[in-house]
Motif scaffolding. Structure first.
Motif, short mmCIF file in Angstrom:
data_model
loop_
_atom_site.label_atom_id
_atom_site.label_comp_id
_atom_site.label_asym_id
_atom_site.label_seq_id
_atom_site.Cartn_x
_atom_site.Cartn_y
_atom_site.Cartn_z
N SER A 138 6.51 10.73 2.21
CA SER A 138 5.14 10.82 2.73
C SER A 138 4.15 10.15 1.78
CB SER A 138 4.74 12.28 2.95
OG SER A 138 4.52 12.93 1.72
N GLN A 139 3.10 9.62 2.36
CA GLN A 139 2.07 8.94 1.57
C GLN A 139 1.41 9.93 0.62
OE1 GLN A 139 -1.56 9.04 1.57
NE2 GLN A 139 -1.55 7.42 0.05
N ALA B 204 2.81 12.55 -0.81
CA ALA B 204 3.73 12.80 -1.93
C ALA B 204 3.67 11.65 -2.93
CB ALA B 204 5.15 13.00 -1.42
N ILE B 205 3.60 10.43 -2.42
CA ILE B 205 3.51 9.26 -3.30
C ILE B 205 2.19 9.30 -4.07
CG2 ILE B 205 3.29 6.73 -3.35
CD1 ILE B 205 5.21 6.72 -0.88
N SER B 206 1.12 9.61 -3.39
CA SER B 206 -0.20 9.68 -4.02
C SER B 206 -0.23 10.75 -5.10
CB SER B 206 -1.27 9.96 -2.96
OG SER B 206 -2.53 10.07 -3.56
N ARG B 207 0.29 11.94 -4.80
CA ARG B 207 0.31 13.02 -5.80
C ARG B 207 1.15 12.61 -7.01
NH1 ARG B 207 1.23 16.13 -1.18
NH2 ARG B 207 3.40 16.41 -1.81
N PHE B 208 2.29 11.98 -6.76
CA PHE B 208 3.16 11.54 -7.85
C PHE B 208 2.44 10.52 -8.73
CE2 PHE B 208 6.44 8.39 -9.24
CZ PHE B 208 7.02 9.17 -10.23
N SER C 109 0.83 -1.20 0.00
CA SER C 109 0.00 0.00 0.00
C SER C 109 0.87 1.25 0.00
CB SER C 109 -0.90 0.01 1.24
OG SER C 109 -0.13 0.23 2.41
N GLY C 110 0.26 2.36 -0.38
CA GLY C 110 0.96 3.64 -0.35
C GLY C 110 1.43 4.00 1.04
N ASN C 111 0.63 3.66 2.04
CA ASN C 111 0.99 3.94 3.42
C ASN C 111 2.20 3.11 3.85
OD1 ASN C 111 0.58 5.30 5.90
ND2 ASN C 111 -0.40 3.48 6.74
N ALA C 112 2.21 1.83 3.49
CA ALA C 112 3.35 0.97 3.82
C ALA C 112 4.61 1.42 3.07
CB ALA C 112 3.03 -0.49 3.49
N LEU C 113 4.45 1.80 1.80
CA LEU C 113 5.58 2.29 1.02
C LEU C 113 6.14 3.56 1.65
CD1 LEU C 113 7.47 2.14 -1.40
CD2 LEU C 113 5.71 3.32 -2.76
N ILE D 67 7.41 15.22 -8.62
CA ILE D 67 7.91 14.75 -7.33
C ILE D 67 9.20 15.50 -7.03
CG2 ILE D 67 9.17 12.82 -8.36
CD1 ILE D 67 8.36 11.17 -5.86
N ARG D 68 9.41 15.81 -5.77
CA ARG D 68 10.65 16.48 -5.37
C ARG D 68 11.82 15.53 -5.57
NH1 ARG D 68 10.45 21.04 -1.82
NH2 ARG D 68 8.31 21.73 -1.57
N LEU D 69 12.97 16.12 -5.83
CA LEU D 69 14.17 15.32 -6.04
C LEU D 69 14.49 14.48 -4.81
CD1 LEU D 69 16.56 14.51 -7.79
CD2 LEU D 69 17.77 16.54 -6.98
N SER D 70 14.31 15.04 -3.63
CA SER D 70 14.61 14.29 -2.41
C SER D 70 13.71 13.06 -2.28
CB SER D 70 14.47 15.18 -1.18
OG SER D 70 13.16 15.71 -1.08
#
Length: 92
Positions: A28-29, A31-35, A17-21, A41-44
């Motif tokens: 952050s979940q 940031a993953i969801s938006r991506f 899941s996005g939360n586990a990732l 996505i930010r470089l970091s």
């Protein structure tokens, strides 16, 4: 395949899941969801995800940082001297 495509493929096929990732990668979940919905996505964050998935970030061909003139931070044409910060702001 671009690094964005590689990351999206890796995220879609990892089976967690996005939360586990978010927990295992340090990204952050949200940031993953938006991506995953097409936002940048930010470089970091990209760096953390590529490290987690064993991918590699590489610089695209283009001007090296040494060949790009520094930006002026004072607003004066041609000046590269950084703006002075007040002691009050520096302490915060």
């Amino acid at each position: 395949m671009t690094i964005e495509e590689q990351l999206r493929t890796a995220i879609n096929s990892c089976g967690i899941s996005g939360n586990a990732l978010a927990k295992v990668s340090g990204v952050s979940q949200s940031a993953i969801s938006r991506f995953m919905t097409g936002e940048d996505i930010r470089l970091s964050a990209a760096s953390k995800l590529t490290e987690y998935f064993g991918l590699e970030l590489t610089k695209k061909d283009g001007p090296s940082p040494a060949s790009v003139p520094p930006r002026s931070t004072t607003g004066e044409k041609g000046s590269t001297k950084p703006k002075a910060r007040s002691a009050k702001k520096a302490i915060k």
